[in-house]
Design a protein around this motif. Structure first.
Motif: not given
Length: 365
Positions: A92, A25, A35-36, A33, A6, A329
């Motif tokens: 998280q 992740n 996540k935020a 993935e 992560t 990202q």
């Protein structure tokens, strides 16, 4: 998933609006993935201070001659990155393993073999108690690359998820516009020219506003084609050999004398024409263009692009990826790839001599 970690990515772009933060992740390959995502907007006073400083930096010597101001700004910007990092991490339930810290680009001179990103990775590591990956451009430039763009390897991952069997172009419209062409394993990327920079700088100087929301001002003006035809052939806009640009290379003075609304309309169309000319000359057979970056919200700019390109132009948000956070990202993803010693830049993206990894790890806790 095995080997997935992560990572938090932090990005402060050439638009100088604030800090984008994203947690993903990934295994640095095909698994992803998100996540935020979160955003910290710079206060207007700090943004102006940063803008004024960058405007006066045209060489490494300028930084050396203003080193005290540079260090103060560097500390301030690192503390702001620390604040948003703590905020997004605190929400998280999973452990964040790495932080990809881009920093704020102060000057980018690939032909002179340097690119300066403001930020203190040791201080950030100490404040948030995480391993920080920084200096993503350094190894690239030491191997004859231009140090940018670095996001194409992440665009390639997204392309395989969005258009798995078709070629596509990612068009990122930030301060500078850049693209990534993805076709299976083929990856081509370049800066094209100005994105928001001509519009934003003109608006800031003439009306002290930061940007043309939704392209509303541009929609009310008349485009001056005589001026556009006169300046579109300038080397910086028409060169076949696009290079990695510094925002200070672009000057809006060619629209002097126009009334305000006409100047904005002309700069808007001029920006769209530079982008569309490049794609029409080089990627005539690629029909899919995926928009990301803040410029995708300028409705007049996007309509101009659609009129000039006649391609399938779609917002990346349509595919459930937030277009405001693709670059943050990407730096989370680049941090993971750097950590695993995977390549992050390629001859077809940054003109580096061979595919190489990059990013240096800082741990200060």
């Amino acid at each position: 998933m095995d080997n997935s970690i992560t990572s938090l990515g932090l990005m402060s772009g050439t638009s100088l609006d604030g800090i984008d933060a994203s947690i993903i992740n990934s295994d640095g390959k095909s698994h992803l993935e998100v996540k935020a995502n979160d955003f910290y907007q710079y206060k207007s006073e700090f943004r102006q201070k940063l803008r004024d400083y960058i405007k006066n930096i045209n060489s490494l010597e300028d930084i050396e001659n203003s080193i005290s101001e540079y260090k103060n700004l560097e500390k301030e910007i690192t503390l702001l990155h620390s604040d948003i990092s703590k905020k997004i991490i605190s929400k998280q339930t999973i452990e964040v393993d790495l932080v990809g810290f881009h920093g704020q680009t102060i000057i980018h001179k690939p032909k002179k073999k340097y690119s300066i990103q403001m930020g203190n990775p040791n201080l950030l590591s100490q404040l948030i108690q995480k391993k920080v990956i920084f200096n993503f451009r350094k190894n690239d430039m030491e191997n004859n690359g231009e140090g940018a763009p670095l996001t194409p390897v992440y665009h390639s991952l997204l392309s395989k998820k969005i258009f798995p069997n078709e070629p596509s172009i990612f068009l990122n419209i930030g301060g500078v516009s850049n693209f990534t062409y993805c076709n299976n394993e083929e990856l081509v990327a370049r800066d094209i020219g100005p994105g928001n920079v001509l519009l934003d700088e003109y608006l800031k100087k003439t009306k002290n506003i930061d940007f043309d929301k939704n392209g509303e001002i541009a929609s009310t003006g008349q485009i001056n084609m005589d001026i556009i035809n006169q300046f579109i052939e300038h080397d910086i806009y028409s060169s076949k050999d696009r290079h990695s640009y510094d925002r200070n290379e672009f000057d809006f003075n060619f629209i002097k004398g126009l009334i305000f609304e006409d100047a904005v309309a002309t700069l808007n169309y001029f920006t769209a024409l530079i982008i569309s000319n490049y794609f029409n000359e080089n990627f005539i057979n690629c029909t899919n263009i995926i928009l990301c970056g803040g410029g995708r919200k300028n409705k007049t700019l996007i309509q101009n692009l659609k009129n000039l390109l006649k391609k399938n132009i779609c917002d990346i948000d349509k595919f459930n990826y937030d277009g405001d956070f693709i670059e943050s990202q990407a730096f989370a993803y680049l941090a993971i790839r750097s950590y695993f010693k995977k390549n992050i830049s390629f001859p077809s993206t940054t003109k580096v001599s061979k595919p190489i990894s990059g990013g240096e790890t800082f741990k200060n806790y």
